[in-house]
Write a protein that holds these residues in place. Structure first.
Motif, PDB file in Angstrom:
ATOM      1  N   ARG A 116       0.826  -1.184   0.040  1.00 14.45           N
ATOM      2  CA  ARG A 116      -0.078  -0.137  -0.063  1.00 14.45           C
ATOM      3  C   ARG A 116       0.664   1.296   0.045  1.00 14.45           C
ATOM      4  NH1 ARG A 116      -2.442  -3.459   4.071  1.00 14.45           N
ATOM      5  NH2 ARG A 116      -4.344  -4.516   2.986  1.00 14.45           N
ATOM      6  N   PRO A 117       0.655   2.378  -0.852  1.00 15.60           N
ATOM      7  CA  PRO A 117       1.497   3.560  -0.796  1.00 15.60           C
ATOM      8  C   PRO A 117       1.400   4.253   0.435  1.00 15.60           C
ATOM      9  CG  PRO A 117      -0.742   3.851  -2.159  1.00 15.60           C
ATOM     10  CD  PRO A 117      -0.545   2.216  -1.872  1.00 15.60           C
TER      11      PRO A 117
ATOM     12  N   VAL B 155      -0.048   8.048   0.308  1.00 17.87           N
ATOM     13  CA  VAL B 155      -1.375   8.000   0.070  1.00 17.87           C
ATOM     14  C   VAL B 155      -2.392   8.213   1.379  1.00 17.87           C
ATOM     15  CG1 VAL B 155      -3.447   7.289  -1.333  1.00 17.87           C
ATOM     16  CG2 VAL B 155      -1.335   7.259  -2.285  1.00 17.87           C
ATOM     17  N   LYS B 156      -3.090   9.040   1.575  1.00 16.28           N
ATOM     18  CA  LYS B 156      -3.786   9.359   2.741  1.00 16.28           C
ATOM     19  C   LYS B 156      -5.166   8.645   2.511  1.00 16.28           C
ATOM     20  CE  LYS B 156      -5.563  12.786   6.073  1.00 16.28           C
ATOM     21  NZ  LYS B 156      -4.910  12.233   7.134  1.00 16.28           N
ATOM     22  N   ALA B 157      -5.272   7.434   3.329  1.00 13.05           N
ATOM     23  CA  ALA B 157      -6.314   6.483   3.126  1.00 13.05           C
ATOM     24  C   ALA B 157      -6.782   5.903   4.506  1.00 13.05           C
ATOM     25  CB  ALA B 157      -6.349   5.329   1.901  1.00 13.05           C
ATOM     26  N   ASN B 158      -7.745   5.477   4.783  1.00 19.17           N
ATOM     27  CA  ASN B 158      -7.976   4.408   5.902  1.00 19.17           C
ATOM     28  C   ASN B 158      -7.993   2.986   5.442  1.00 19.17           C
ATOM     29  OD1 ASN B 158      -8.971   3.181   8.203  1.00 19.17           O
ATOM     30  ND2 ASN B 158     -10.781   3.981   8.431  1.00 19.17           N
TER      31      ASN B 158
ATOM     32  N   ASP C   3      -5.405   5.397  -7.210  1.00 15.83           N
ATOM     33  CA  ASP C   3      -4.194   5.591  -6.557  1.00 15.83           C
ATOM     34  C   ASP C   3      -4.101   4.652  -5.218  1.00 15.83           C
ATOM     35  OD1 ASP C   3      -6.133   7.050  -5.296  1.00 15.83           O
ATOM     36  OD2 ASP C   3      -4.580   8.567  -4.519  1.00 15.83           O
ATOM     37  N   LEU C   4      -5.383   4.104  -4.798  1.00 15.85           N
ATOM     38  CA  LEU C   4      -5.544   3.122  -4.001  1.00 15.85           C
ATOM     39  C   LEU C   4      -5.645   1.765  -4.216  1.00 15.85           C
ATOM     40  CD1 LEU C   4      -8.680   4.858  -2.070  1.00 15.85           C
ATOM     41  CD2 LEU C   4      -6.219   5.050  -1.653  1.00 15.85           C
ATOM     42  N   ILE C   5      -5.265   1.478  -5.569  1.00 12.08           N
ATOM     43  CA  ILE C   5      -5.167   0.185  -6.161  1.00 12.08           C
ATOM     44  C   ILE C   5      -3.581  -0.142  -6.195  1.00 12.08           C
ATOM     45  CG2 ILE C   5      -5.534  -1.444  -8.056  1.00 12.08           C
ATOM     46  CD1 ILE C   5      -7.769   0.465  -8.996  1.00 12.08           C
ATOM     47  N   TRP C   6      -3.387  -1.035  -5.216  1.00 16.86           N
ATOM     48  CA  TRP C   6      -1.799  -1.144  -5.248  1.00 16.86           C
ATOM     49  C   TRP C   6      -1.314  -2.319  -5.997  1.00 16.86           C
ATOM     50  CZ3 TRP C   6      -2.253  -6.194  -3.486  1.00 16.86           C
ATOM     51  CH2 TRP C   6      -3.475  -6.710  -2.862  1.00 16.86           C
ATOM     52  N   GLU C   7      -0.202  -2.470  -6.106  1.00 13.33           N
ATOM     53  CA  GLU C   7       0.418  -3.497  -6.873  1.00 13.33           C
ATOM     54  C   GLU C   7       1.571  -4.337  -6.152  1.00 13.33           C
ATOM     55  OE1 GLU C   7      -0.509  -4.881  -9.785  1.00 13.33           O
ATOM     56  OE2 GLU C   7      -1.908  -3.008 -10.536  1.00 13.33           O
TER      57      GLU C   7
ATOM     58  N   ASN D  97       8.424  -0.119  15.272  1.00 12.06           N
ATOM     59  CA  ASN D  97       9.508  -0.027  14.253  1.00 12.06           C
ATOM     60  C   ASN D  97       8.841  -0.961  13.014  1.00 12.06           C
ATOM     61  OD1 ASN D  97      11.445   1.039  15.935  1.00 12.06           O
ATOM     62  ND2 ASN D  97      12.229  -0.984  16.558  1.00 12.06           N
ATOM     63  N   VAL D  98       7.632  -0.988  13.303  1.00 13.80           N
ATOM     64  CA  VAL D  98       6.915  -1.736  11.958  1.00 13.80           C
ATOM     65  C   VAL D  98       5.595  -0.756  11.597  1.00 13.80           C
ATOM     66  CG1 VAL D  98       5.435  -3.762  11.315  1.00 13.80           C
ATOM     67  CG2 VAL D  98       7.448  -4.127  12.852  1.00 13.80           C
ATOM     68  N   SER D  99       5.765  -0.601  10.231  1.00 14.41           N
ATOM     69  CA  SER D  99       4.832   0.546   9.544  1.00 14.41           C
ATOM     70  C   SER D  99       3.334   0.259  10.010  1.00 14.41           C
ATOM     71  CB  SER D  99       5.094   0.514   8.180  1.00 14.41           C
ATOM     72  OG  SER D  99       3.816   1.309   7.673  1.00 14.41           O
ATOM     73  N   PRO D 100       2.530   1.085  10.523  1.00 14.58           N
ATOM     74  CA  PRO D 100       1.198   0.544  10.717  1.00 14.58           C
ATOM     75  C   PRO D 100       0.295   0.255   9.457  1.00 14.58           C
ATOM     76  CG  PRO D 100       1.403   3.076  10.845  1.00 14.58           C
ATOM     77  CD  PRO D 100       2.945   2.457  10.827  1.00 14.58           C
ATOM     78  N   ILE D 101       0.828   0.889   8.203  1.00 14.95           N
ATOM     79  CA  ILE D 101       0.151   0.369   7.001  1.00 14.95           C
ATOM     80  C   ILE D 101       0.142  -1.010   6.705  1.00 14.95           C
ATOM     81  CG2 ILE D 101       0.098   0.634   4.484  1.00 14.95           C
ATOM     82  CD1 ILE D 101      -0.580   3.043   6.080  1.00 14.95           C
ATOM     83  N   LEU D 102       1.168  -1.852   7.233  1.00 18.68           N
ATOM     84  CA  LEU D 102       1.167  -3.264   6.989  1.00 18.68           C
ATOM     85  C   LEU D 102       0.053  -4.086   7.491  1.00 18.68           C
ATOM     86  CD1 LEU D 102       5.098  -4.193   7.746  1.00 18.68           C
ATOM     87  CD2 LEU D 102       3.721  -3.592   5.466  1.00 18.68           C
ATOM     88  N   GLY D 103      -0.587  -3.438   8.550  1.00 18.49           N
ATOM     89  CA  GLY D 103      -1.770  -4.015   9.053  1.00 18.49           C
ATOM     90  C   GLY D 103      -1.459  -5.190   9.987  1.00 18.49           C
ATOM     91  N   VAL D 104      -0.138  -5.139  10.770  1.00 22.22           N
ATOM     92  CA  VAL D 104       0.046  -6.302  11.486  1.00 22.22           C
ATOM     93  C   VAL D 104      -0.847  -6.445  12.796  1.00 22.22           C
ATOM     94  CG1 VAL D 104       1.792  -7.304  12.918  1.00 22.22           C
ATOM     95  CG2 VAL D 104       2.497  -6.421  10.735  1.00 22.22           C
ATOM     96  N   GLU D 105      -1.298  -7.543  13.183  1.00 28.83           N
ATOM     97  CA  GLU D 105      -2.410  -7.595  14.178  1.00 28.83           C
ATOM     98  C   GLU D 105      -1.707  -7.375  15.534  1.00 28.83           C
ATOM     99  OE1 GLU D 105      -1.404 -12.112  13.670  1.00 28.83           O
ATOM    100  OE2 GLU D 105      -1.311 -10.139  12.512  1.00 28.83           O
TER     101      GLU D 105
END
Length: 740
Positions: free
Chosen positions: A430-431, A434-437, A448-452, A492-500
């Protein structure tokens, strides 16, 4: 009156014709596969005293052929279910329940993905899958009376690959997105760390994200209808310095005890250097976990945020969606789901949609697209094969770094004394600018919300050779894994990763016991593995707090007071063990699935007490009378609870009121490599156990129930990894071939 007779006769003819059509149409309309290219395969199968096969072939492909033959001998019943799902035909066997899988097969484009991507795999990997398909075909040809569904065979490598495409996403909880979207019920998802600038908990309503309560449905060949993560698993790795002896790897998976995701134990060995022992699921030519001569690994389910949901802006006709201000055609096609109803199979038509984001589901709230990690890929087929043949940590990490296995934690150990924990997941890239929830439902009109692709391997949480000398995972967050001095820090882990962010009771117990131990020798590790204690934390603390505050009278007060005396140990020794066992599961499920509310404690207590009184005449029967391991005529007592390290996780309630285990501790493997430089036999050795036996669906086999008593007694049996040992202990040795 003659015309009435003629009309009645005509009606009967029409009804008979309709019945015949509905009873026979499906095999002729089904997708048919070309058989693998003609090639002769030969394998040697050596069965040990428990029927576990050691499969040898001159080539890896010969071994894969032998794997299919051996597993068909033991469980052709389940293999056919898996193959039917890989062809979109499971509904013709299992009715409406099977049609759910067939819908997912079409929605996820399992066949299309296999057709596009399977030919791109390396030739030796495809050879493995073609040989495995040839083995299935051979067994079906040799045993036509066992075939459930006409025209199910022959199959080929593409069919087997389609099964992988279908099954893998359900292990990180994709069913918990698809099912509520299909039903139009509120979505829920695993809560992770706060995303800066957004509320972590989305508002209630159709777009809220959480997981539906699916924990206690029946066992299916795929974890649809039950959260795969809820099945649990434990894993440990210990260095020679900490064990005082060998490098130790303990695999303790919690899978359904039967069905398409139940473990099947096997050893494979070829003249081309493939030599591995462990377990697979029906439909795989190789083990998914276990060890070779040099290294091994095991897995536990993790729960990162692997799926994004997009609300599409549609035109009035529902045929186009807006993306960056332009209208695009929605891909739509109609598929036929075969649904068996008694002696007939009904053709049920459904429309399947897809956008540039991925699969699209329509409900009363609109059109929703989903995009998930590992989507449209079959690279895991090659990665598992290469992992089986890796010889050291570097080679193993090279395969892990491909991010081809979409999810599951890996715990690793090897003969050199290395241990490692990798929070493996093909987490969407995820970029971050880009500001997104990303925890909410996304705007499907923004490209821009469609990641690859997935994040880089370097971004995943991992620990290699911690100073503590131990690693573990019990379906917990990756931030408790190796002890306070070595644990990864969440910041130390980006919140964008969504780690539980989640602990289990198993994790709390394992972390405490490992941290307290000065020496993790075999005896200490056995005590930890079979521990049956609950910590009074989390949902357990909440439940007992509710019991203490509960106003009750009469029988209900008696049950409450009994629970308040409980020692929090599901060891079959306390008077309150049975009542606590019945109470805890649903509260564990509620916390595990992030429900907004826990069950009502008073109602749960009433139901549990009533059940025990109805079936046992008392509220304090021995827990071993309540929770049972049952197969055929064998009926044995169990210990442990829904979230203890000795796991009796989920059960079915039998007519006599007993709880028959359906998943919990399943395949257990204990691996030891002697410390480098130690005297004597320096080769790897291992022990293992299954809850039932190798011939899981063959009641007439001596190996249908022959491991049950060992399993109940906390004992393991030897694994005959080395071919000479397998031959020395063989109860049967024979060749299988497709040669004329």
């Amino acid at each position: 009156m003659e015309w009435v007779k003629r009309s009645a006769f005509a009606l009967v003819v029409v009804l008979i014709a309709a019945f015949v059509a509905l009873a026979t149409w499906e095999p002729f309309a089904a997708h048919t596969a070309d058989a693998p290219a003609p090639r002769e395969y030969t394998a040697e199968i050596t069965r040990d005293p428990y029927g576990v096969p050691h499969i040898y072939g001159e080539t890896d492909a010969d071994v894969a052929f032998g794997v299919a033959m051996a597993q068909s001998e033991d469980d052709f019943f389940t293999l056919q279910d898996v193959i039917a799902m890989s062809r979109g035909r499971y509904g013709a066997i299992a009715g409406q329940d099977g049609a759910v899988f067939d819908y997912a097969y079409h929605l996820l484009d399992a066949r299309g993905t296999a057709m596009r991507e399977y030919p791109k795999l390396p030739a030796d990997t495809r050879a493995l899958f073609e040989a495995y398909a040839a083995g299935l075909n051979q067994f079906a040809a040799d045993n036509p009376d066992e075939v459930k569904l006409a025209n199910l065979f022959p199959v080929n490598g593409e069919d087997v690959a389609a099964g992988f495409v279908l099954r893998q996403p359900f292990f990180f909880g994709l069913a918990n997105i698809i099912q509520p979207l299909v039903e139009g019920t509120p979505l829920r998802r695993e809560f992770g760390p706060e995303i800066p600038g957004f509320e972590n908990t989305p508002p209630a309503g159709p777009s809220a994200l959480s997981q539906p309560d699916q924990a206690h449905r029946g066992v299916h060949p795929l974890p649809w209808g039950e959260d795969a993560a809820l099945l649990g698993s434990n894993a440990w790795a210990v260095t020679p310095e900490k064990s005082g002896g060998p490098t130790t790897l303990i695999s303790n998976s919690h899978q359904p005890l039967r069905g398409g995701v139940a473990w099947y134990e096997l050893t494979v060995e070829s003249g081309e250097g493939w030599h591995f022992t462990g377990a697979n699921f029906p439909g795989s030519p190789f083990p998914f976990l276990g060890h070779n001569e040099n290294l091994g690994w095991t897995n536990t389910v993790n729960r990162p945020d692997m799926t994004d949901v997009y609300k599409l802006e549609m035109n009035e006709a529902g045929t186009q969606y807006r993306l960056d201000g332009e209208w695009r055609d929605l891909e739509s096609r109609t598929v036929t789901l075969p649904v068996r109803m008694g002696p007939v199979v009904l053709p049920i038509r459904r429309t399947i949609h897809r956008s540039i984001h991925g699969p699209v589901i329509e409900n009363d709230e609109g059109f929703f697209a989903i995009r998930y990690g590992g989507m449209d890929s079959v690279q895991q087929l090659d990665a598992y094969y290469r992992l089986n043949k890796a010889e050291n940590l570097d080679e193993w990490q090279t395969q892990m770094a491909r991010m081809a296995v979409p999810s599951t934690n890996f715990i690793y150990a090897d003969r050199e004394g290395n241990i490692a924990y990798v929070y493996n997941a093909a987490i969407p890239d995820r970029p971050e600018d880009v500001k997104a929830n990303w925890r909410g439902v996304l705007d499907g009109s923004r490209s821009d919300l469609i990641w690859e692709g997935s994040v880089d391997y370097s971004e995943l949480p991992k620990i290699i050779n911690p100073s503590s000398g131990w690693l573990y995972n019990a379906n917990n967050e990756p931030y408790t894994a190796a002890g306070a001095a070595d644990d990864i820090r969440p910041e130390n882990v980006s919140p964008i990763l969504g780690v539980e962010l989640k602990q289990t009771n198993r994790s709390r117990r394992a972390y405490k016991l490992l941290s307290e131990a000065n020496l993790l020798d075999r005896e200490t590790l056995e005590r930890i593995k079979y521990d049956t204690v609950y910590e009074r934390e989390g949902y357990v603390a909440d439940l007992w707090g509710a019991l203490e505050a509960m106003e009750a009278q009469g029988d209900l007060a008696e049950a409450r007071d009994l629970l308040l005396t409980w020692d929090f140990d599901a060891d079959n020794e306390g008077r309150a063990d049975a009542l606590a066992l019945l109470m805890i599961r649903d509260f564990m499920s509620a916390e595990y699935q992030n429900k907004s509310e826990a069950p009502d404690a008073k109602q749960a207590l009433r139901e549990a007490a009533d059940h025990l009184k109805e079936h046992f005449g008392r509220i304090d029967p021995p827990m071993s009378d309540l929770i049972r391991l049952r197969q055929g005529e064998v009926d044995l007592p169990l210990d442990g609870g829904s979230d203890t390290l000795r796991a009796s996780t989920t059960w079915e309630v039998d007519d006599d009121g007993r709880l028959s285990l359906v998943h919990g501790d399943s395949f257990i493997q204990w691996v030891e490599w002697p410390a480098p430089g130690s005297e004597g036999d320096a080769r790897v050795s291992s022990r293992s156990i299954q809850p039932f036996g190798s011939a899981i669906t063959r009641p007439e086999s001596p190996h249908h129930t022959d491991q049950m008593q060992l399993f109940v007694d906390h004992k393991l049996k030897p694994v005959y990894f080395w071919r000479e040992d397998a031959i020395a202990h063989a109860t049967r040795q024979y060749r299988v071939t497709n040669a004329e």
